[in-house]
Design a protein around this motif. Structure first.
Motif, PDB file in Angstrom:
ATOM      1  N   ASP A  29       3.042 -50.128 -10.148  1.00  0.00           N
ATOM      2  CA  ASP A  29       3.332 -51.550 -10.172  1.00  0.00           C
ATOM      3  C   ASP A  29       2.164 -52.398  -9.702  1.00  0.00           C
ATOM      4  OD1 ASP A  29       5.813 -51.001 -11.091  1.00  0.00           O
ATOM      5  OD2 ASP A  29       6.763 -50.954  -9.087  1.00  0.00           O
ATOM      6  N   THR A  30       1.234 -51.785  -9.031  1.00  0.00           N
ATOM      7  CA  THR A  30       0.099 -52.566  -8.523  1.00  0.00           C
ATOM      8  C   THR A  30      -0.749 -53.048  -9.687  1.00  0.00           C
ATOM      9  OG1 THR A  30      -1.190 -50.541  -8.297  1.00  0.00           O
ATOM     10  CG2 THR A  30       0.061 -51.285  -6.357  1.00  0.00           C
ATOM     11  N   SER A  31      -1.286 -54.254  -9.549  1.00  0.00           N
ATOM     12  CA  SER A  31      -2.130 -54.838 -10.608  1.00  0.00           C
ATOM     13  C   SER A  31      -3.443 -54.088 -10.679  1.00  0.00           C
ATOM     14  CB  SER A  31      -2.388 -56.319 -10.311  1.00  0.00           C
ATOM     15  OG  SER A  31      -1.168 -57.016 -10.278  1.00  0.00           O
ATOM     16  N   PRO A  32      -3.860 -53.738 -11.880  1.00  0.00           N
ATOM     17  CA  PRO A  32      -5.113 -52.982 -12.019  1.00  0.00           C
ATOM     18  C   PRO A  32      -6.317 -53.887 -11.781  1.00  0.00           C
ATOM     19  CG  PRO A  32      -4.213 -53.504 -14.167  1.00  0.00           C
ATOM     20  CD  PRO A  32      -3.187 -53.956 -13.158  1.00  0.00           C
ATOM     21  N   GLU A  33      -7.465 -53.255 -11.662  1.00  0.00           N
ATOM     22  CA  GLU A  33      -8.716 -54.000 -11.473  1.00  0.00           C
ATOM     23  C   GLU A  33      -9.022 -54.792 -12.742  1.00  0.00           C
ATOM     24  OE1 GLU A  33     -11.214 -53.855  -9.008  1.00  0.00           O
ATOM     25  OE2 GLU A  33      -9.951 -52.777  -7.597  1.00  0.00           O
ATOM     26  N   PRO A  34      -9.653 -55.970 -12.609  1.00  0.00           N
ATOM     27  CA  PRO A  34     -10.047 -56.728 -13.810  1.00  0.00           C
ATOM     28  C   PRO A  34     -11.046 -55.934 -14.639  1.00  0.00           C
ATOM     29  CG  PRO A  34     -10.168 -58.106 -11.835  1.00  0.00           C
ATOM     30  CD  PRO A  34      -9.954 -56.701 -11.368  1.00  0.00           C
ATOM     31  N   PHE A  35     -10.883 -56.017 -15.940  1.00  0.00           N
ATOM     32  CA  PHE A  35     -11.802 -55.326 -16.842  1.00  0.00           C
ATOM     33  C   PHE A  35     -13.153 -56.050 -16.819  1.00  0.00           C
ATOM     34  CE2 PHE A  35     -13.683 -54.371 -20.976  1.00  0.00           C
ATOM     35  CZ  PHE A  35     -13.543 -52.991 -21.013  1.00  0.00           C
ATOM     36  N   ASP A  36     -14.235 -55.275 -16.802  1.00  0.00           N
ATOM     37  CA  ASP A  36     -15.577 -55.868 -16.716  1.00  0.00           C
ATOM     38  C   ASP A  36     -15.888 -56.603 -18.016  1.00  0.00           C
ATOM     39  OD1 ASP A  36     -18.116 -56.594 -16.175  1.00  0.00           O
ATOM     40  OD2 ASP A  36     -18.880 -54.592 -15.741  1.00  0.00           O
ATOM     41  N   SER A  37     -15.807 -57.918 -17.957  1.00  0.00           N
ATOM     42  CA  SER A  37     -16.009 -58.721 -19.163  1.00  0.00           C
ATOM     43  C   SER A  37     -17.471 -58.976 -19.474  1.00  0.00           C
ATOM     44  CB  SER A  37     -15.303 -60.075 -19.004  1.00  0.00           C
ATOM     45  OG  SER A  37     -15.822 -60.776 -17.891  1.00  0.00           O
ATOM     46  N   GLU A  38     -18.368 -58.621 -18.554  1.00  0.00           N
ATOM     47  CA  GLU A  38     -19.776 -58.949 -18.745  1.00  0.00           C
ATOM     48  C   GLU A  38     -20.579 -57.813 -19.356  1.00  0.00           C
ATOM     49  OE1 GLU A  38     -20.482 -62.233 -18.035  1.00  0.00           O
ATOM     50  OE2 GLU A  38     -18.319 -62.082 -17.788  1.00  0.00           O
ATOM     51  N   ARG A  39     -20.019 -56.626 -19.420  1.00  0.00           N
ATOM     52  CA  ARG A  39     -20.763 -55.475 -19.931  1.00  0.00           C
ATOM     53  C   ARG A  39     -20.481 -55.258 -21.412  1.00  0.00           C
ATOM     54  NH1 ARG A  39     -22.381 -52.030 -15.809  1.00  0.00           N
ATOM     55  NH2 ARG A  39     -23.493 -50.904 -17.435  1.00  0.00           N
ATOM     56  N   VAL A  40     -20.443 -56.313 -22.176  1.00  0.00           N
ATOM     57  CA  VAL A  40     -20.241 -56.217 -23.620  1.00  0.00           C
ATOM     58  C   VAL A  40     -21.585 -55.884 -24.270  1.00  0.00           C
ATOM     59  CG1 VAL A  40     -19.512 -57.429 -25.701  1.00  0.00           C
ATOM     60  CG2 VAL A  40     -18.384 -57.893 -23.514  1.00  0.00           C
ATOM     61  N   PRO A  41     -21.653 -54.884 -25.120  1.00  0.00           N
ATOM     62  CA  PRO A  41     -22.925 -54.561 -25.779  1.00  0.00           C
ATOM     63  C   PRO A  41     -23.490 -55.751 -26.532  1.00  0.00           C
ATOM     64  CG  PRO A  41     -21.325 -52.815 -26.131  1.00  0.00           C
ATOM     65  CD  PRO A  41     -20.583 -53.943 -25.481  1.00  0.00           C
ATOM     66  N   VAL A  42     -24.806 -55.827 -26.527  1.00  0.00           N
ATOM     67  CA  VAL A  42     -25.463 -56.977 -27.137  1.00  0.00           C
ATOM     68  C   VAL A  42     -25.185 -57.038 -28.627  1.00  0.00           C
ATOM     69  CG1 VAL A  42     -27.710 -58.062 -27.526  1.00  0.00           C
ATOM     70  CG2 VAL A  42     -27.262 -56.886 -25.372  1.00  0.00           C
ATOM     71  N   THR A  43     -25.048 -55.902 -29.270  1.00  0.00           N
ATOM     72  CA  THR A  43     -24.854 -55.883 -30.715  1.00  0.00           C
ATOM     73  C   THR A  43     -23.525 -56.500 -31.130  1.00  0.00           C
ATOM     74  OG1 THR A  43     -23.953 -53.648 -30.528  1.00  0.00           O
ATOM     75  CG2 THR A  43     -26.301 -53.863 -31.015  1.00  0.00           C
ATOM     76  N   LEU A  44     -22.573 -56.598 -30.217  1.00  0.00           N
ATOM     77  CA  LEU A  44     -21.273 -57.187 -30.540  1.00  0.00           C
ATOM     78  C   LEU A  44     -21.251 -58.701 -30.371  1.00  0.00           C
ATOM     79  CD1 LEU A  44     -18.848 -54.581 -28.908  1.00  0.00           C
ATOM     80  CD2 LEU A  44     -19.606 -54.734 -31.289  1.00  0.00           C
ATOM     81  N   GLY A  45     -22.336 -59.265 -29.858  1.00  0.00           N
ATOM     82  CA  GLY A  45     -22.368 -60.706 -29.697  1.00  0.00           C
ATOM     83  C   GLY A  45     -21.659 -61.150 -28.433  1.00  0.00           C
ATOM     84  N   THR A  46     -21.542 -62.458 -28.301  1.00  0.00           N
ATOM     85  CA  THR A  46     -20.969 -63.038 -27.076  1.00  0.00           C
ATOM     86  C   THR A  46     -19.554 -63.573 -27.284  1.00  0.00           C
ATOM     87  OG1 THR A  46     -21.995 -65.178 -27.606  1.00  0.00           O
ATOM     88  CG2 THR A  46     -23.254 -63.667 -26.220  1.00  0.00           C
ATOM     89  N   ASP A  47     -19.046 -63.571 -28.523  1.00  0.00           N
ATOM     90  CA  ASP A  47     -17.704 -64.126 -28.752  1.00  0.00           C
ATOM     91  C   ASP A  47     -16.628 -63.301 -28.049  1.00  0.00           C
ATOM     92  OD1 ASP A  47     -18.783 -66.091 -30.235  1.00  0.00           O
ATOM     93  OD2 ASP A  47     -18.448 -65.126 -32.173  1.00  0.00           O
ATOM     94  N   ILE A  48     -16.810 -61.994 -28.008  1.00  0.00           N
ATOM     95  CA  ILE A  48     -15.794 -61.122 -27.406  1.00  0.00           C
ATOM     96  C   ILE A  48     -15.667 -61.390 -25.914  1.00  0.00           C
ATOM     97  CG2 ILE A  48     -15.222 -58.695 -26.976  1.00  0.00           C
ATOM     98  CD1 ILE A  48     -16.616 -58.008 -29.573  1.00  0.00           C
TER      99      ILE A  48
END
Length: 1949
Positions: A29-48
């Motif tokens: 039931d405990t809330s999980p850690e926030p997903f790392d939103s900054e480690r998106v590969p460069v090839t996928l762009g910044t929209d994600i």
């Protein structure tokens, strides 16, 4: 609505099906850690990234929404890279998918609605309502909610739309969509923001959105709500969307800031002023206009006849240029290339606007490349970029010769020629300009047909590219000079008849950079020629024994002096530029310009040929005429009517007169710049012919002052040289020539040479070199005089000490009013001071009283900034703050308490002991203004406190009676008669006790307050008042009234000040009123402060900053305009991989150094104590336990050379502008509140201030690596993001590199600007690049990448090791006014500012560098700017005229290697393009420097590399048209070596015919001043004297010498000379990182040897060997005193070069370190090298790297290296004839036999080495070991037997063995150097292995010789203690504990 199940959202993939698969994993039931939103590969762009960020933000309250956002993000990632081929994509998708599987079931149970769609709709509607609710709110909290809603709502809308596959019926309106913006929110949602409400912004937007009458606007793709001119240009020419948005904001801000300065101040006009547009047109197109004029072309900027449309056309042209410039990438370094592009696109734009029809196609003119997306990038920028990139690849990291590749200047200067129009438009990509491959002889063919060329010619004619007359254009092309930079070139493209032409490389343009020592002469030929001719004249005059200068006018003497023009003609002949066939006649420039022949036009060649012919004619005519005139004994007439005969003029004098005619014209043009400028720009045929023959230089400075300065300097120099250098040598020279020497001590190779020419050359050579070099000394002397006088006249250092500051503090408000408060009326401009004395401050305080309150606001902010920087403590903050009171408007200032410290006590003591009349006492008190203020304020404060505290009626009457009695006595001047002053100390003590209780405010101390009041009453009434009856009567009458009513009360009435019937007589505690509490606290300070408060602030840095700020207010500076009317500006900092903040690990751990935190707390103990006080902690552990690690990191980082320190300093600009804007608009009531309180309490006002500050100031950090740092998780990326969050106005520009996974997987590069938003970085602009931007030097390329995101009319360049201060930021408006308020016809293009070196506070080396740099950036720059006006851009804090420089190539040059010192080239470029540079000292910027010897040496090596490359550059050649003093030492010593070894000197002296030897010694003695640097240090002494006092300057200079400053500067001379010479000969200049950490550490012996072996140690041993040989063989005939006088400076230099690294190495004489260094040295020297082994691990690897400069050297450089190595053979040749074994035999066979001995030694070495190699291969063979040892024993015995035999048979002595060592060691070293130069020829032979073995032996021997004396000294502890004392004397003076730092590393190990 049914529940949405996310199944197969993407039909073509099967990835999302897994999202609905149930998992068996149990979820908590405990809330999980926030997903790392900054480690998106460069090839996928910044929209994600934005979907992941929103998911993390909403997850705590709405986890299901977060899950859906991540689902959408995963689908987007899969669509963009289906096969996960990009780097890191597979890992990212896997981790995201795992998270989705984990959250799928748990989030369903937490859903608040029945379905996912309803859940999305609920949250979406919430944020949409927030947008509408807070759109018009000014509250800061509501604005944050609005920004949050605008970011989240579009994301939820897109996710909702994706899952429904239909548009949401309640979708976002356009006004609700969040559009990232930089400064101006140009969409609907930003209309209500404060910056968009400014009238100037509205006026510009109205003009920009005027598209009336423009064609094809209906074809706009994706039209916005507001279509403007930029949208039209994007549609027509295909510019990128990010570029358009960037330049749209850029132009709006430029126009708005220009408009507001020109608009009517009374009534704002909402229409854009035409003057604002015209001003920008003039600035942007000045260079384009000059370019067109130079090439004889018509401008393609044309305007309509309808006046109403002119402004629209002008804005279109400006916008077009900005769009071209903004997308040009590396082409921005080529301004004329941009002119070429704009020229054609402007023609197309005009054709479209007017509907013109092409004369060839009979169709409407349309853009050649169309308006497709990225069309301009693909078709225009990329082809030219490819040329730049391919040419740069040939550079081979600086090792290739400059002539083999075209740099930025070559490519740009091609567009100085009409040949550039052959490229055509559309560009012909088969043109030779685009051909770069030199290796392929059969390159690709050009397939352009003659018909196509003819059609292209028609197109060019239709575009107006042909001027009105071919003859005029041809003449113009051959005679006009482009901004005095150089010649144009013309080359016809020959096309064969078949229409197919072979491509060829066009080569260099106009100039070829050649690496050669001759380049020094070529670049400075005017200076060399002048000195050579002057030397000849001085020698001629000395030969005639002239005692008076008037004797020169004797006919014979005068004619002999005029023989210098024969030499002048010969020098000109050697310097004439011509073709290769004349190489034998004109060597230098012919060879140097040969490789630019392809771009040299016929008329240019003709001019050079004619100049060569003329020079040859004069070289013949002048000597013939001179010889003819010398044959005639007297002047006689040649016949009647002959005017030469009548005036007694010889034929030679007539020839000289004609010869000087050309020079006379140049001199007139030099002294009258207006004439030269007119000749340069006129179209008159006569002047064009003149400028074609004579290069007309348009000087940008006052030539008269420049000439006067150099006349005075050179007159002094020549007088000294004639008297003390040249004339004393004439007599000895004559005697030497008469002596005949027949016997020599060696085999004389040239025995028939008469007059002892060798001896004369040996004696005169060093004197001549001193003659050339002492100009620098005289320049230092005159720099001291002129710079010092100028500094005094401009009030520099007027306030040096705190005492002076306190005495002048009362004048600061008036000075502040004049300098920093905008004038109210136009006639107030007359307030500026014109004289020497500060008369401008009179009556200022009386006329504008509210300005005092403004000064108080600014002063308090400065002091508050000191507190935040921990320079002062809380107590000092209270002592230095000025209270804000309404009395300020009446002129009464409550001065800060530190000014009034102890004044009250002094006044009380004075009154207590005073005997006399009151008026004398009052006069004495008033004489001290601060004492008078302290007495009055204390009385008023006590009165206020008593009136507030005492509330009882009886008590109030008594207090009032006492106060009235005091005031009446003062008014009647009977205070001393009415009161006993002896009790004042008692009263003072009671008042202190009372105020202490009031400050404490403890209600339990009520009785104590009553008692103290009663004590005060008794002291005043019983002890002080002589006539106290009235007060006692008041008391008695009150008590009598009380007695009459006593029978009604059961208890007696209380005493005075006690409670009465439940009513308190005193109001204690005092009311909780901030103003009252502040007043009580201030009164307490006034009563209690002691003398120590007069030294506030105690921190030295705070003292310096306050003193300089106060001094600057009395210096000349322009009046400050209002913030709204000031110039806008930007600051840009290039950043690579340096420290942003010190990490926690760096602070507390140090593997190789002491921990930074420990170092900082020791070096800055007072600031550390203040920091702990501010953090409310006791120690470091308290900080950690309080969770203040981040604050600790910042504190330490702000004291290092980090990016965070620089950012904090630069952001002071915005804080200062906001405060000044507040002062501009504030009324009196607002001024009585603290600015911080007003800003927090008034959101609307705060928004307006932010808007004004954002409009005027922008700060951009160009972090090229930020994207890769963020992708790799580098903590520096997080630190940069933290900076953006902390400073919302900060912007970061970086280069994104990603693979295009859709097409051919090539790399795509983009320039991106980001800002902080809601705790994350938000992309604002994205501009695609044609390729990687780092083609040239890293720093200028980094600046060029980020400059497009800067704004404003000025640009300040700041390095990341700089700092700024709030008090200096207040003067930014004044500095920028220098661009507008100029007395010359043209404004300055660069404003120079002074730097303060903040790293000179600890070690002696840092102190030396600090003073050296301070001298250079102050008095040195002062002289260059005034009176010489030849200053360039040396300092980073300079302000650039931004529009001038972005249209002329930028703020630096970036060609690889040649522009290593990129800063100075900005000054070169600015000056060459008719700009000029000023220097201002009333504003300073902090600067950090290197603090240890190794770092300093690397820095100086980098500077020397850069100076060498400057010498060979075209900029220096064109400007000048460096002398190394070390050459003089070598010439002198080798000359003496020749005299000694040949026997000439002994023969001359023993014959006692040389009587004037003392004059020779006197002439040679001047070298010592050069080496010791005593006279060159005069400017530094003068600058210290100006700023700190001349007594302090003398003390510091003497102390510097005691701390071995001369050793340090002499050592630095060797560094500069070595790297300068190596680079100019071999190249290889490169940036040398020095590191920015300030921790002191011990450098190992191995590291020192690697750094200084070739630059210092080898040269030091060579000088030492020369001195020893000279001393050994001169003893028999020369006195020791003469030897000491001549050679002491050289001994000093050689010892300095050998041992300075050990003297300046911390703990260099510690025995433990010595032992460790010896072990490390032996391990390093014996370690074998190889692939992958670094040079710090192996001697062999280091030795190979040390020869890197030779691997790519040309033949000339190698031959030069061999020639210089031959000097080492002189020892052997001279010494072998002095051996006893030679038995005085002078036969050449003796020398040959010595070579036999050398070869025998080499054979022995080779035999031993070969055996050792075999032993290494057979290391397990015990028998071979035995054989090898026996072999070495036999060799040893054989050598020993040979020596014994020779000593017995041939009389070989011990002296012979020593002399042989002195002879053969240099020979071996010379052979090693020659072998290294010819390495390619011998590398595969056994000779190379022998060379390596010999080199290793030499290095080991040199190391052992160096190590021995150091080890001996280390035995004595006193040496180590002495070294620590002189090396860290500054720390000892500040009482810092430096020993723990030095011992820190040892303790850790």
């Amino acid at each position: 609505m049914s529940e949405i199940t996310v199944v197969d959202p993407i039909p073509e993939t099967n990835t999302s099906r897994a999202l609905t698969t149930s998992t068996s994993t149990s979820h908590h039931d405990t809330s999980p850690e926030p997903f790392d939103s900054e480690r998106v590969p460069v090839t996928l762009g910044t929209d994600i990234r934005r979907f992941l960020r929103v998911a993390n933000r909403v997850e705590p309250d709405d986890p299901r929404i977060a899950y859906l956002c991540r689902v959408h993000a995963f689908e987007m990632a899969h669509i963009k890279d289906k096969y996960s081929s990009g780097r890191g994509v597979r890992q990212f998708k896997t981790s995201l998918l795992q998270r989705l599987e984990q959250d799928e079931e748990t989030t369903v149970t937490k859903r608040k609605e029945k379905s996912d769609l309803r859940e999305l709709g609920r949250l979406y509607r919430k944020f949409k309502n927030d947008i509408r609710r807070y759109s018009d709110s000014w509250d800061l909290e509501n604005r944050e909610k609005l920004a949050n809603a605008r970011e989240i709502a579009p994301v939820l809308y897109e996710v909702q739309q994706r899952f429904t596959n239909t548009a949401c019926p309640q979708g976002l309106a356009e006004t609700d969509i969040f559009s990232p913006y930089n400064i101006l929110p140009l969409d609907h949602q930003g209309n209500q923001q404060a910056i968009m409400q400014l009238p100037e912004i509205k006026a510009v937007l109205t003009a920009l959105r005027n598209i009336h009458g423009l064609p094809v606007t209906q074809n706009l793709q994706n039209p916005r709500a507001f279509v403007d001119l930029f949208d039209c240009l994007q549609c027509w020419f295909g510019f990128q969307e990010g570029n358009v948005a960037n330049q749209r904001e850029h132009l709006i801000l430029l126009l708005a800031n220009t408009h507001i300065r020109q608009a009517c101040k009374e009534t704002p006009v909402l229409k854009l002023e035409d003057g604002a547009v015209d001003e920008l047109m003039k600035k942007f197109f000045k260079n384009y206009t000059n370019w067109c004029k130079f090439l004889g072309r018509k401008r393609n900027i044309r305007f309509p006849y309808v006046k109403q449309d002119v402004q629209q056309y002008k804005i279109l042209y400006i916008a077009l240029y900005l769009l071209i410039w903004g997308e040009a990438a590396n082409l921005r370094f080529m301004p004329e290339c941009l002119c070429y592009i704009f020229h054609h696109m402007a023609y197309e734009l005009h054709g479209m606007l007017t509907g013109a029809v092409s004369s060839t196609t009979w169709e409407k003119v349309m853009p050649a490349y169309g308006g497709e997306p990225e069309s301009f990038l693909k078709n225009v920028v990329t082809p030219i970029y490819r040329v730049i990139e391919e040419e740069a690849e040939k550079n081979k990291s600086g090792m290739a010769d400059h002539s083999t590749w075209r740099n930025y200047d070559d490519l740009n200067e091609y567009f100085w020629s009409p040949d550039c129009f052959q490229i055509g438009w559309p560009m012909r990509l088969d043109h030779d300009f685009f051909f770069t491959n030199l290796d392929k002889e059969n390159g690709p063919k050009s397939h352009g047909t003659a018909e196509a060329k003819e059609n292209r010619g028609h197109e060019d004619e239709a575009m107006g590219l042909k001027s009105e007359g071919d003859e005029y254009e041809e003449t113009r092309m051959n005679s006009t000079n482009l901004t005095a930079i150089g010649c144009e070139c013309y080359q016809a493209m020959e096309v064969p008849k078949d229409g197919v032409r072979e491509k060829k490389w066009i080569g260099k343009t106009n100039f070829v950079e050649n690496r050669s020592f001759w380049q020094i002469f070529r670049s400075f030929d005017r200076m060399w020629s002048f000195f050579i001719l002057s030397l000849q004249a001085l020698i001629t005059m000395a030969c005639h024994d002239m005692d008076s200068p008037f004797q020169m006018f004797d006919a014979i003497v005068f004619e002999d002096v005029m023989s210098i023009f024969i030499t002048s003609a010969i020098l000109k002949l050697l310097l004439v530029q011509s073709l290769k066939k004349f190489v034998l006649a004109a060597i230098l420039d012919i060879a140097f310009t040969w490789k630019a022949r392809h771009t040299m036009e016929f008329y240019q060649r003709l001019k050079y040929v004619l100049k060569l012919v003329v020079a040859m004619i004069w070289t013949i005519v002048l000597p013939v005429c001179y010889a003819d005139s010398r044959r005639k004994d007297s002047c006689h007439s040649t016949g009647y009517g002959s005017w030469p005969g009548e005036w007694c003029l010889s034929s030679y004098m007539v020839a000289v007169a004609f010869y000087l005619m050309t020079n006379a014209v140049e001199m007139v043009l030099f002294l009258v710049p207006a004439v030269s400028k007119y000749i340069e720009i006129t179209n008159c045929q006569l002047f064009m012919k003149l400028s074609w023959w004579t290069q007309i230089i348009c000087w940008t400075w006052d030539a008269r002052r420049y000439t006067l300065f150099w006349l005075l300097l050179l007159s002094s120099k020549f007088s000294f040289s004639y008297t003390f250098e040249i004339k004393p040598l004439i007599g000895p020279t004559r005697q030497i020539m008469k002596i005949g020497v027949k016997e020599y001590d060696w085999h004389e190779l040239f025995p028939k040479v008469k007059s002892n020419a060798g001896a004369i050359v040996a004696i005169w050579s060093p004197v001549i070199l001193v003659y050339f070099m002492d100009t620098q000394i005289w320049y230092s002397v005159f720099c001291t005089i002129f710079g010092g006088v100028y500094g005094i006249l401009h009030h520099l250092g007027e306030i040096r000490t705190l005492g002076t500051l306190r005495s002048r503090f009362h004048s600061l408000p008036s000075a502040f009013n004049v300098c920093l408060i905008p004038p109210l009326l136009k006639n107030d401009q007359a307030r500026k001071r014109k004289g020497f004395f500060p008369k401008r401050f009179q009556e200022e305080l009386k006329t504008e009283k509210n300005n005092v309150a403004k000064f108080v606001q600014v002063w308090n902010q400065i002091i508050a900034s000191f507190r935040l920087e921990d320079l002062i403590s809380n107590r000092e903050l209270d002592l230095m703050t000025i209270p804000l009171r309404r009395e300020l408007f009446s002129g009464l200032v409550r001065w800060p308490v530190f000014l009034l410290a102890n004044k009250l006590s002094t006044a009380l003591n004075m009154a207590r002991d005073f005997e006399g009349k009151d008026e004398y006492l009052f006069r004495k008190i008033r004489k001290d203004h601060h004492m008078d203020c302290a007495v009055k304020e204390c009385y008023e404060s006590l009165k206020l406190i008593l009136e507030t505290l005492v509330v009882g009626e009886k008590e109030k009457r008594i207090v009032s009676g006492i106060l009235n009695a005091v005031e009446e006595s003062i008014e009647r001047l009977t205070l001393l008669e009415d009161f006993h002053m002896s009790e004042l100390p008692t009263l003072h003590a009671k008042c202190v006790e009372l105020v202490e209780l009031l400050v404490e405010g403890n209600i339990h101390h009520y009785a104590k307050v009553v008692k103290v009041l009663q004590d005060i009453f008794e002291v005043v009434t019983h002890d002080m008042m002589k006539d106290n009856f009235r007060i006692l009567d008041l008391l008695c009458s009150s008590e009598q009234n009380d007695e009459d009513t006593m029978h009604f009360s059961r208890f007696p009435e209380p005493q005075l000040f006690a409670s009465n019937s439940g009513q308190q007589s005193i109001n204690f505690p005092l009311p909780d009123n901030a103003s009252l509490n502040e007043q009580v606290k201030r009164f307490y300070l006034l009563l209690t402060v002691e003398d120590t408060a007069t030294d506030m602030p105690a921190n030295l840095e705070a003292q310096r900053r306050i003193s300089f700020f106060a001094t600057s207010l009395f210096m000349d500076m322009p009046n400050a305009p209002k913030v709204r009317n000031m110039m806008s500006f930007s600051v840009m900092t290039p950043y690579y991989m340096e420290e942003v903040n010190f990490s926690t690990e760096d602070l507390h751990s140090g593997e190789e150094e002491v921990p930074i935190m420990f170092y900082m707390s020791v070096i800055y103990p007072d600031e550390w104590k203040n920091f702990l006080e501010r953090m409310e902690c006791e120690d470091l552990d308290g900080l950690r336990s309080a969770g203040k690690e981040e604050e600790l990191r910042r504190w330490a980082s702000f004291r290092g050379q980090t990016l965070s320190r620089t950012v904090r300093g630069m952001m002071y600009y915005k804080k200062a502008l906001k405060l000044q804007a507040f002062l501009d608009m504030a009324d009196n009531d607002d001024l009585l509140q603290s600015f911080d309180d007003v800003e927090r309490g008034n959101s609307a006002l705060s928004a307006q201030l932010d808007a004004l500050a954002d409009m005027k100031f922008t700060y951009v950090i160009s972090c090229q690596m930020f994207g890769s740092q963020k992708a790799s998780g580098d903590p520096r990326a997080h630190d940069i993001l933290d900076l953006m969050i902390r400073y919302p106005s900060l912007r970061v520009a970086y280069v994104e590199e990603k693979e295009d996974t859709v097409q051919d997987k090539h790399k795509v590069y983009s320039s991106i600007l980001v800002k902080a938003d809601n705790g994350f970085d938000q992309e604002v602009y994205r501009i695609k690049l044609p390729g990687p931007p780092n083609i040239g030097e890293g720093k200028p390329e980094n600046q060029n990448h980020g400059i497009i995101f800067t704004r404003g009319e000025a640009l300040q360049t700041i390095d990341m090791n700089q700092d700024n201060y709030l008090e200096e930021a207040f003067k930014i408006r004044n500095v920028l006014q220098e661009f507008l308020q100029h007395q010359r016809q043209q404004p300055p293009t660069i404003l120079g500012l002074r730097e303060h070196i903040f790293t000179g506070s600890v070690s002696s080396l840092a102190w030396f560098m600090s003073y050296q740099e301070t001298s250079f950036v102050t008095i040195g720059q002062r002289l260059l700017a005034h009176p010489l006006r030849v200053r360039f851009h040396y300092g980073h804090p300079d302000f650039f005229d931004r529009m001038f420089h972005i249209t002329r190539g930028g703020i630096s040059k970036a060609s690889k290697t040649i522009n290593l010192s990129e800063d100075v080239f900005a000054g070169f470029n600015s000056t060459l393009r008719r700009g000029y540079i000023t220097y201002h000292e009333y504003l300073q910027v902090g600067k950090g420097r290197d603090v240890c010897l190794n770092q300093i040496s690397k820095f100086e090596a980098k500077v020397a590399n850069g100076n060498s490359e400057q010498t060979v550059s075209r900029d220096i050649y064109r400007l000048a048209r460096r002398l190394i003093s070390v050459i003089g030492i070598y010439v002198f010593l080798y000359g003496q070596l020749y005299l000694v070894l040949s026997g000439l000197e002994r023969a001359l002296l023993l014959q006692t015919r040389m009587q004037n030897i003392e004059s020779l010694e006197t002439a040679l003695a001047s070298q010592s001043f050069i080496q010791l640097g005593l006279l060159t240090g005069l400017p530094m002494v003068m600058e210290i004297g100006l700023e700190k006092g001349f007594l302090t300057a003398v003390k510091d200079f003497v102390l510097m010498q005691l701390q071995l400053a001369s050793v340090f500067f002499t050592f630095s001379l060797g560094t500069k000379a070595h790297y300068y010479g190596r680079t100019i000969l071999h190249g290889g200049a490169k940036y040398r990182p020095t590191g920015r950490k300030v921790v002191v550490f011990h450098a190992s012996f191995t590291e020192n040897y690697r750094l200084y072996s070739r630059s210092h140690y080898v040269k030091g041993f060579e000088l030492l060997l020369l001195l020893i040989v000279y001393d050994l063989f001169r003893r028999s005939y020369e006195s020791s005193m003469a030897y000491v006088l001549i050679t002491y400076s050289i001994w000093f230099m050689s010892i300095t070069w050998l041992f300075a690294p050990f003297l300046f190495n911390p703990s260099g004489f510690n025995w433990g370190n010595i032992v460790d260094d010896w072990k490390d040295w032996n391990k390093w020297i014996k370690q074998q090298g190889g692939i992958g082994i670094q040079q710090d691990k192996s001697w062999e690897s280091w030795w190979n790297d040390e020869q890197a400069h030779l691997r790519h050297s040309g033949l000339t450089a190698r031959l030069t290296e061999i020639f210089l190595s031959l000097r080492f053979f002189i020892y052997q040749y001279g010494l072998v004839y002095h051996l006893d074994i030679s038995q005085d035999n002078k036969n050449f066979l003796v020398y040959v036999l010595s070579w036999v001995v050398i070869f025998a030694i080499f054979l022995l070495v080779q035999a031993v080495n070969t055996s050792a190699v075999k032993l290494g291969r057979l290391q397990f063979s015990a028998s071979y070991h035995l054989i090898f040892r026996l072999f070495k024993a036999c060799l040893f015995l054989g050598v020993l037997a040979t020596i014994i035999s020779l000593s017995v048979i041939c009389q070989l002595s011990l002296k012979d063995l020593i002399v042989c060592c002195l002879a053969f060691l240099p020979t071996g070293w010379g052979l090693i150097l020659i072998a290294q130069a010819v390495r390619p020829k011998i590398q595969d032979t056994g000779l190379w292995e022998l060379t390596r073995v010999l080199a290793q032996a030499y290095d080991y021997g040199m190391g052992a010789v160096l190590f021995a004396p150091i080890a001996c000294l280390a035995w004595m502890p006193i040496v180590s203690a002495f070294q620590t004392r002189f090396l860290f004397n500054e720390a000892f003076k500040r009482r810092l504990h430096i020993q723990p730092i030095l011992a820190g590393k040892k303790k850790q190990s």
